[in-house]
Design an enzyme around this catalytic site. Structure first.
Site, PDB file in Angstrom:
ATOM      1  N   CYS A 340       0.838  -1.200   0.000  1.00  0.00           N
ATOM      2  CA  CYS A 340       0.000   0.000   0.000  1.00  0.00           C
ATOM      3  C   CYS A 340       0.879   1.259   0.000  1.00  0.00           C
ATOM      4  O   CYS A 340       1.541   1.541  -0.980  1.00  0.00           O
ATOM      5  CB  CYS A 340      -0.981  -0.018   1.176  1.00  0.00           C
ATOM      6  SG  CYS A 340      -2.412   1.077   0.906  1.00  0.00           S
ATOM      7  N   HIS A 434      -3.816  -5.204   1.140  1.00  0.00           N
ATOM      8  CA  HIS A 434      -3.505  -5.661   2.484  1.00  0.00           C
ATOM      9  C   HIS A 434      -4.031  -7.084   2.664  1.00  0.00           C
ATOM     10  O   HIS A 434      -4.938  -7.522   1.955  1.00  0.00           O
ATOM     11  CB  HIS A 434      -4.181  -4.768   3.528  1.00  0.00           C
ATOM     12  CG  HIS A 434      -3.662  -3.364   3.581  1.00  0.00           C
ATOM     13  ND1 HIS A 434      -2.429  -3.055   4.088  1.00  0.00           N
ATOM     14  CD2 HIS A 434      -4.236  -2.189   3.207  1.00  0.00           C
ATOM     15  CE1 HIS A 434      -2.250  -1.749   4.025  1.00  0.00           C
ATOM     16  NE2 HIS A 434      -3.325  -1.196   3.494  1.00  0.00           N
TER      17      HIS A 434
END
Length: 545
Positions: A340, A434
């Site tokens: 991310c 994630h």
């Protein structure tokens, strides 16, 4: 209306999240319909929940873990208010899963009435649906500078008539003073709801602790419901950043001849660092969170994790010299992974008018991509495949997106809808997803490749490690600790009957107002009266032991 209990704590990381999960697991095992609740959480560790409208929303990871302890899918109402700090002075406000505002300490007070109303409504709905709701407080209930607008601790307890237990971390020291002070600084009406204490993280001879417990009861008039022992295996889904140690978990011996050392850079605004916990469940994988350049330089695999402040944390990376260490690691051909915000840092440039407002800044320049931040926030669950046909699942929470990329850039993942995701260029890997390493086959394949690139040819993944099973074992362990070390009969009486009458007032907290004795249970105007014993609970009482 269902029964309830508030688990408050003397400090952050005292054990509120774990104790709440343990009580939930204990009740769930007994066949009680139970749900968790935290009115307001402040954390950059969040889980994605698909709401009733089909949109993805966020709640604290601790509440998702507590939902699992209850045998429930996560629900946005379990954590109606989530504050995600972007700096020391500002936080993004997530209300029932959706980002609605960014606030500072100065203007947060004006938003509190709206947040409190939403939280109170969510709790009322849950108590109408479940036999029991176990609520977790936030920080300390004795934040006397904020009490007049509190809706997360004693403000919540007063509103809903919740009996409250206070948990303290004895490992930090000063637990008796913290317990006594927590009660003594509350006003009389708040003290009426504080029924007793739980000691957490105890190591040693319980007999030596007993005189202190007896004296605490003498000076407060409240019992200690039990002492939870220190348990080294309780490290998955750590809620508070204070909970992160240097080495995650207790690494098991390698299956092969060599270890794989993983360094995760502990960014100032690290978010969803729980991603790497799945790596740490693998035998022979030693995962450490670090800010030490030497530890990063010595690692086989370096991970740049998620962050709530990509541009600011990238600046910190450069200021500390860690950016140079990351470059040297990549230049040596050793594996580097960005997740991310960490993935975004690997880009040639980042254009951010949303989080930092800094506009276009140079990235680390390790991947041929450009990142742009959009006002709309991507919050979704994702499914796909990597390394050819290896299945992988994850979730996305980000404003930044890949706005330009080299057409020949190979993706790390191909989503089920045909989108390409992330990058896999030789020894460089990145993704916005994630939770991908919770997918066992993907994790094993990635670690095998990382070990090869790092020259750890003696490393071998275990064929049967299950991250989902490890999480369930953790939840069962927490439930076992509650059953074995707490007075569960007394806890049930609190849940069933509410706070006991006759609790003494402990000075110097604000004494009772005239005409209202401390133990009367009369709440302030406009707040709900204490709950009477519900008939629905009489048939669901857990069996002793």
């Amino acid at each position: 209306m269902g029964g309830g209990l508030l688990v408050a704590g003397t400090t952050s990381d005292a054990g509120k999240s774990v104790l709440t999960a343990g009580i939930c697991r204990w009740l769930h095992r007994q066949g009680v319909s139970v749900a968790p609740f935290k009115a307001q959480n402040m954390s950059n560790n969040s889980a994605v929940v698909i709401g009733p409208d089909g949109r993805g929303g966020e709640i604290g990871r601790a509440q998702a873990m507590q939902a699992a302890a209850c045998g429930l899918p996560p629900d946005l109402r379990f954590n109606p208010v989530l504050l995600k700090p972007g700096s020391d002075r500002s936080s993004q406000v997530v209300l029932l899963g959706q980002a609605v505002d960014t606030v500072t300490a100065g203007n947060f007070r004006s938003l509190r009435p709206r947040l409190a109303a939403t939280a109170f409504e969510a709790l009322a709905e849950l108590r109408a649906e479940y036999d029991v709701v176990i609520c977790e407080g936030a920080g300390s209930p004795t934040e006397i500078n904020l009490r007049d607008s509190d809706y997360t601790n004693m403000g919540l307890a007063r509103h809903a008539g919740l009996p409250t237990i206070v948990v303290g971390d004895i490992d930090r020291g000063g637990v008796f003073a913290s317990m006594f002070g927590t009660v003594a600084l509350l006003d009389a009406a708040d003290q009426d709801l504080v029924a007793g204490f739980v000691i957490n993280k105890f190591r040693g001879d319980l007999g030596l602790l007993r005189p202190g417990l007896d004296m605490l009861t003498q000076v407060t008039g409240r019992p200690t419901y039990g002492v939870l022992p220190w348990e080294v295996d309780l490290w998955l889904d750590a809620e508070d950043s204070l909970a992160y140690g240097r080495v995650l978990g207790r690494p098991a011996a390698p299956v092969g001849a060599q270890w794989l050392d993983v360094a995760v850079v502990r960014l100032p605004r690290i978010s969803n660092a729980t991603d790497v916990e799945a790596l740490a469940t693998e035998p022979g994988v030693r995962v450490r969170l670090t800010v030490e350049p030497a530890e990063v330089a010595a690692a086989d695999l370096v991970v740049l994790p998620g962050t709530k402040s990509t541009v600011d944390d990238l600046e910190w990376l450069r200021r500390t010299g860690l950016a140079d260490v990351v470059h040297a690691h990549a230049a040596a051909g050793r594996p580097l992974l960005g997740i991310c915000g960490g993935f975004q840092m690997l880009a040639r440039s980042i254009d951010d008018e949303v989080e930092s407002g800094r506009g276009r800044v140079a990235g680390l320049g390790l991947l041929p991509i450009e990142i742009t931040f959009g006002a709309a926030k991507t919050v979704t669950r994702s499914v796909g495949a990597a390394f050819g046909s290896v299945p992988v699942r994850g979730y996305e929470i980000h404003h930044g997106y890949v706005s330009d990329a080299d057409p020949a850039l190979p993706p790390l993942i191909r989503a089920a809808d045909g989108r390409v995701e992330g990058a896999a260029v030789g020894h460089l890997f990145g993704t916005h997803w994630h939770g991908a390493f919770s997918s066992d086959d993907f994790r094993r394949r990635f670690l095998t490749e990382a070990a090869r690139l790092a020259g750890r040819h003696g490393f071998q993944v275990a064929p049967d490690t299950s991250f989902a099973a490890a999480r369930e074992r953790t939840l069962d362990l927490i439930g076992d600790l509650v059953e074995e070390h707490l007075d569960t009969d007394a806890l049930w009486r609190l849940i069933e009957r509410g706070p006991p009458a006759g609790l003494p007032f402990v000075p110097p907290g604000a004494p009772p107002s005239s005409g209202v004795p401390p133990s009367s249970g009369v709440p302030p105007s406009g707040e709900s009266p204490p709950r009477t014993r519900p008939s629905t609970l009489a048939t669901t009482r857990p069996a002793s032991g």
